[in-house]
Design a protein around this motif. Structure first.
Motif, PDB file in Angstrom:
ATOM      1  N   THR A  39      17.310  81.599  31.730  1.00 51.53           N
ATOM      2  CA  THR A  39      17.393  81.747  33.179  1.00 51.53           C
ATOM      3  C   THR A  39      15.959  81.719  33.716  1.00 51.53           C
ATOM      4  OG1 THR A  39      17.434  84.134  32.890  1.00 51.53           O
ATOM      5  CG2 THR A  39      19.559  83.039  33.196  1.00 51.53           C
ATOM      6  N   LEU A  40      15.359  80.540  33.713  1.00 49.78           N
ATOM      7  CA  LEU A  40      13.924  80.413  33.967  1.00 49.78           C
ATOM      8  C   LEU A  40      13.513  80.842  35.368  1.00 49.78           C
ATOM      9  CD1 LEU A  40      13.131  77.111  32.077  1.00 49.78           C
ATOM     10  CD2 LEU A  40      12.852  79.470  31.317  1.00 49.78           C
ATOM     11  N   ARG A  41      14.341  80.619  36.351  1.00 49.30           N
ATOM     12  CA  ARG A  41      13.982  81.036  37.716  1.00 49.30           C
ATOM     13  C   ARG A  41      13.824  82.553  37.779  1.00 49.30           C
ATOM     14  NH1 ARG A  41      16.230  82.611  42.684  1.00 49.30           N
ATOM     15  NH2 ARG A  41      15.135  81.700  44.460  1.00 49.30           N
ATOM     16  N   THR A  42      14.795  83.271  37.239  1.00 46.44           N
ATOM     17  CA  THR A  42      14.727  84.737  37.232  1.00 46.44           C
ATOM     18  C   THR A  42      13.539  85.220  36.414  1.00 46.44           C
ATOM     19  OG1 THR A  42      17.138  84.777  37.369  1.00 46.44           O
ATOM     20  CG2 THR A  42      16.055  86.831  36.754  1.00 46.44           C
ATOM     21  N   ILE A  43      13.313  84.608  35.266  1.00 48.36           N
ATOM     22  CA  ILE A  43      12.190  84.997  34.407  1.00 48.36           C
ATOM     23  C   ILE A  43      10.873  84.803  35.147  1.00 48.36           C
ATOM     24  CG2 ILE A  43      10.906  84.368  32.319  1.00 48.36           C
ATOM     25  CD1 ILE A  43      13.710  83.707  31.079  1.00 48.36           C
ATOM     26  N   LEU A  44      10.696  83.669  35.805  1.00 49.87           N
ATOM     27  CA  LEU A  44       9.447  83.396  36.518  1.00 49.87           C
ATOM     28  C   LEU A  44       9.245  84.358  37.685  1.00 49.87           C
ATOM     29  CD1 LEU A  44       6.966  81.532  36.630  1.00 49.87           C
ATOM     30  CD2 LEU A  44       8.223  80.189  38.311  1.00 49.87           C
ATOM     31  N   ILE A  45      10.290  84.600  38.453  1.00 47.49           N
ATOM     32  CA  ILE A  45      10.177  85.536  39.584  1.00 47.49           C
ATOM     33  C   ILE A  45       9.822  86.934  39.083  1.00 47.49           C
ATOM     34  CG2 ILE A  45      11.519  86.723  41.377  1.00 47.49           C
ATOM     35  CD1 ILE A  45      12.889  83.973  41.865  1.00 47.49           C
ATOM     36  N   ASN A  46      10.469  87.385  38.002  1.00 48.58           N
ATOM     37  CA  ASN A  46      10.153  88.701  37.434  1.00 48.58           C
ATOM     38  C   ASN A  46       8.723  88.735  36.909  1.00 48.58           C
ATOM     39  OD1 ASN A  46      12.682  89.668  38.032  1.00 48.58           O
ATOM     40  ND2 ASN A  46      13.501  89.339  35.998  1.00 48.58           N
ATOM     41  N   MET A  66       9.279  75.191  23.153  1.00 48.43           N
ATOM     42  CA  MET A  66       8.187  74.853  24.075  1.00 48.43           C
ATOM     43  C   MET A  66       8.461  73.505  24.743  1.00 48.43           C
ATOM     44  SD  MET A  66       5.929  77.053  24.634  1.00 48.43           S
ATOM     45  CE  MET A  66       4.575  78.035  24.088  1.00 48.43           C
ATOM     46  N   GLN A  67       9.018  72.585  23.997  1.00 43.02           N
ATOM     47  CA  GLN A  67       9.379  71.280  24.560  1.00 43.02           C
ATOM     48  C   GLN A  67      10.431  71.454  25.641  1.00 43.02           C
ATOM     49  OE1 GLN A  67       8.035  68.272  24.085  1.00 43.02           O
ATOM     50  NE2 GLN A  67       9.452  67.402  25.579  1.00 43.02           N
ATOM     51  N   LYS A  68      11.434  72.294  25.366  1.00 41.04           N
ATOM     52  CA  LYS A  68      12.496  72.537  26.353  1.00 41.04           C
ATOM     53  C   LYS A  68      11.900  73.149  27.626  1.00 41.04           C
ATOM     54  CE  LYS A  68      16.883  74.958  27.041  1.00 41.04           C
ATOM     55  NZ  LYS A  68      17.571  73.964  27.798  1.00 41.04           N
ATOM     56  N   LEU A  69      10.988  74.090  27.473  1.00 39.79           N
ATOM     57  CA  LEU A  69      10.347  74.682  28.642  1.00 39.79           C
ATOM     58  C   LEU A  69       9.517  73.653  29.398  1.00 39.79           C
ATOM     59  CD1 LEU A  69       9.125  78.159  27.368  1.00 39.79           C
ATOM     60  CD2 LEU A  69      10.883  77.715  29.061  1.00 39.79           C
ATOM     61  N   SER A  70       8.786  72.827  28.677  1.00 42.17           N
ATOM     62  CA  SER A  70       7.926  71.817  29.303  1.00 42.17           C
ATOM     63  C   SER A  70       8.727  70.797  30.104  1.00 42.17           C
ATOM     64  CB  SER A  70       7.099  71.093  28.244  1.00 42.17           C
ATOM     65  OG  SER A  70       6.218  72.001  27.631  1.00 42.17           O
ATOM     66  N   GLU A  71       9.958  70.571  29.719  1.00 40.33           N
ATOM     67  CA  GLU A  71      10.815  69.622  30.425  1.00 40.33           C
ATOM     68  C   GLU A  71      11.277  70.168  31.771  1.00 40.33           C
ATOM     69  OE1 GLU A  71      13.889  68.818  27.599  1.00 40.33           O
ATOM     70  OE2 GLU A  71      12.568  67.622  26.326  1.00 40.33           O
ATOM     71  N   THR A 130      10.380  71.141  35.093  1.00 36.76           N
ATOM     72  CA  THR A 130       9.206  71.006  35.959  1.00 36.76           C
ATOM     73  C   THR A 130       9.119  72.085  37.027  1.00 36.76           C
ATOM     74  OG1 THR A 130      10.409  69.478  37.401  1.00 36.76           O
ATOM     75  CG2 THR A 130       9.080  68.520  35.629  1.00 36.76           C
ATOM     76  N   LYS A 131      10.213  72.749  37.304  1.00 38.78           N
ATOM     77  CA  LYS A 131      10.210  73.739  38.378  1.00 38.78           C
ATOM     78  C   LYS A 131       9.689  75.107  37.917  1.00 38.78           C
ATOM     79  CE  LYS A 131      13.001  74.400  42.422  1.00 38.78           C
ATOM     80  NZ  LYS A 131      14.282  74.203  43.041  1.00 38.78           N
ATOM     81  N   TYR A 132      10.127  75.563  36.731  1.00 39.70           N
ATOM     82  CA  TYR A 132       9.762  76.901  36.276  1.00 39.70           C
ATOM     83  C   TYR A 132       9.129  76.905  34.879  1.00 39.70           C
ATOM     84  CZ  TYR A 132      13.167  77.759  39.956  1.00 39.70           C
ATOM     85  OH  TYR A 132      13.852  77.735  41.140  1.00 39.70           O
ATOM     86  N   GLY A 133       9.682  76.144  33.978  1.00 39.21           N
ATOM     87  CA  GLY A 133       9.242  76.161  32.587  1.00 39.21           C
ATOM     88  C   GLY A 133       7.802  75.747  32.395  1.00 39.21           C
ATOM     89  N   GLN A 134       7.366  74.707  33.098  1.00 38.38           N
ATOM     90  CA  GLN A 134       5.981  74.252  32.932  1.00 38.38           C
ATOM     91  C   GLN A 134       4.977  75.324  33.348  1.00 38.38           C
ATOM     92  OE1 GLN A 134       5.494  70.449  34.862  1.00 38.38           O
ATOM     93  NE2 GLN A 134       6.664  69.383  33.287  1.00 38.38           N
ATOM     94  N   ARG A 135       5.311  76.109  34.354  1.00 41.54           N
ATOM     95  CA  ARG A 135       4.408  77.188  34.777  1.00 41.54           C
ATOM     96  C   ARG A 135       4.288  78.226  33.661  1.00 41.54           C
ATOM     97  NH1 ARG A 135       3.892  79.770  40.042  1.00 41.54           N
ATOM     98  NH2 ARG A 135       3.740  77.631  40.721  1.00 41.54           N
ATOM     99  N   LEU A 136       5.400  78.598  33.039  1.00 39.29           N
ATOM    100  CA  LEU A 136       5.373  79.558  31.933  1.00 39.29           C
ATOM    101  C   LEU A 136       4.558  79.023  30.764  1.00 39.29           C
ATOM    102  CD1 LEU A 136       9.097  80.720  32.009  1.00 39.29           C
ATOM    103  CD2 LEU A 136       7.109  82.073  32.701  1.00 39.29           C
ATOM    104  N   VAL A 137       4.739  77.752  30.430  1.00 34.55           N
ATOM    105  CA  VAL A 137       3.990  77.143  29.329  1.00 34.55           C
ATOM    106  C   VAL A 137       2.496  77.122  29.647  1.00 34.55           C
ATOM    107  CG1 VAL A 137       3.588  74.990  28.052  1.00 34.55           C
ATOM    108  CG2 VAL A 137       5.926  75.794  28.436  1.00 34.55           C
ATOM    109  N   SER A 138       2.131  76.790  30.882  1.00 32.03           N
ATOM    110  CA  SER A 138       0.699  76.746  31.237  1.00 32.03           C
ATOM    111  C   SER A 138       0.075  78.136  31.172  1.00 32.03           C
ATOM    112  CB  SER A 138       0.493  76.117  32.613  1.00 32.03           C
ATOM    113  OG  SER A 138       0.946  76.961  33.648  1.00 32.03           O
ATOM    114  N   TRP A 139       0.807  79.162  31.599  1.00 36.95           N
ATOM    115  CA  TRP A 139       0.283  80.528  31.480  1.00 36.95           C
ATOM    116  C   TRP A 139       0.090  80.891  30.012  1.00 36.95           C
ATOM    117  CZ3 TRP A 139       4.128  83.311  35.268  1.00 36.95           C
ATOM    118  CH2 TRP A 139       3.744  83.041  36.588  1.00 36.95           C
ATOM    119  N   HIS A 140       1.078  80.583  29.192  1.00 33.33           N
ATOM    120  CA  HIS A 140       1.021  80.891  27.767  1.00 33.33           C
ATOM    121  C   HIS A 140      -0.149  80.170  27.089  1.00 33.33           C
ATOM    122  CE1 HIS A 140       2.427  81.574  23.650  1.00 33.33           C
ATOM    123  NE2 HIS A 140       2.256  80.268  23.448  1.00 33.33           N
TER     124      HIS A 140
END
Length: 131
Positions: free
Chosen positions: A15-22, A49-54, A56-66
Motif C-alpha cells: 500500500t505504497l500511498r499509505t506508506i509514503l504518507i506515513n 526494489m524493481q517493483k518499487l522502482s516501477e 512512479t507515483k510513490y515507489g520511486q520516492r521510497l527507493v530514492s530515499w533508501h
C-alpha cells in the motif's frame, strides 16, 4: 543518553500511498534517527526494489530515499509467506535503543507531542514497554 529513536514501520502488502504518507509524517519528528520500512517480497522470484522502482507515483520516492545514505529512510524486505511478519520484525537491528513500532495498514494519526512524551517516558524507564 540516546536523544533519537528509530521507527519500524511495516506493511503486509504494497500500500505504497499509505506508506509514503506515513513516512512523510514521521520524517517531520526532530527526534527521528531512522525510519525502517519493512515490506513483504511480492513473490519469491521477484525483485522488490524493481517493483518499487516501477511505481512512479510513490515507489520511486521510497527507493530514492533508501539509496541516499544520509536519508533516514531504509527499506527492508521479508518473505511474508515463509518467514511471517514476526520474523521479519525481529531480524531488524535498529540504530537506536528506543524503537517506535508503526503498522502502516492505515494512516498515522498520532501527533508529535504524544510521540515526544512517550519517548521521554521511555528514557526514564528504558527497560519497559511504553504504549
Amino acid at each position: 543518553e540516546d536523544e533519537s529513536f528509530s521507527v519500524l514501520m511495516w506493511s503486509t502488502n504494497f500500500t505504497l500511498r499509505t506508506i509514503l504518507i506515513n513516512a512523510i509524517a514521521l520524517l517531520t519528528y526532530p527526534q527521528l534517527g531512522e525510519l525502517i520500512i519493512l515490506l513483504p517480497i511480492p513473490s519469491p522470484d521477484s525483485d522488490p526494489m524493481q517493483k518499487l522502482s516501477e511505481d512512479t507515483k510513490y515507489g520511486q520516492r521510497l527507493v530514492s530515499w533508501h539509496s541516499d545514505e544520509k536519508h533516514a529512510v531504509k527499506l527492508k524486505f521479508f518473505d511474508f509467506q515463509s518467514e511471517g511478519l514476526a520474523n521479519g520484525i525481529f531480524s531488524i537491528e535498529p540504530m537506536h535503543k528506543a524503537v517506535l513500532l508503526v503498522d502502516s495498514a492505515d494512516y498515522w494519526d498520532s501527533n508529535e507531542a504524544s510521540v515526544k512524551a512517550g519517548f521521554e517516558l521511555w528514557k526514564r524507564h528504558s527497560r519497559s514497554l511504553v504504549a
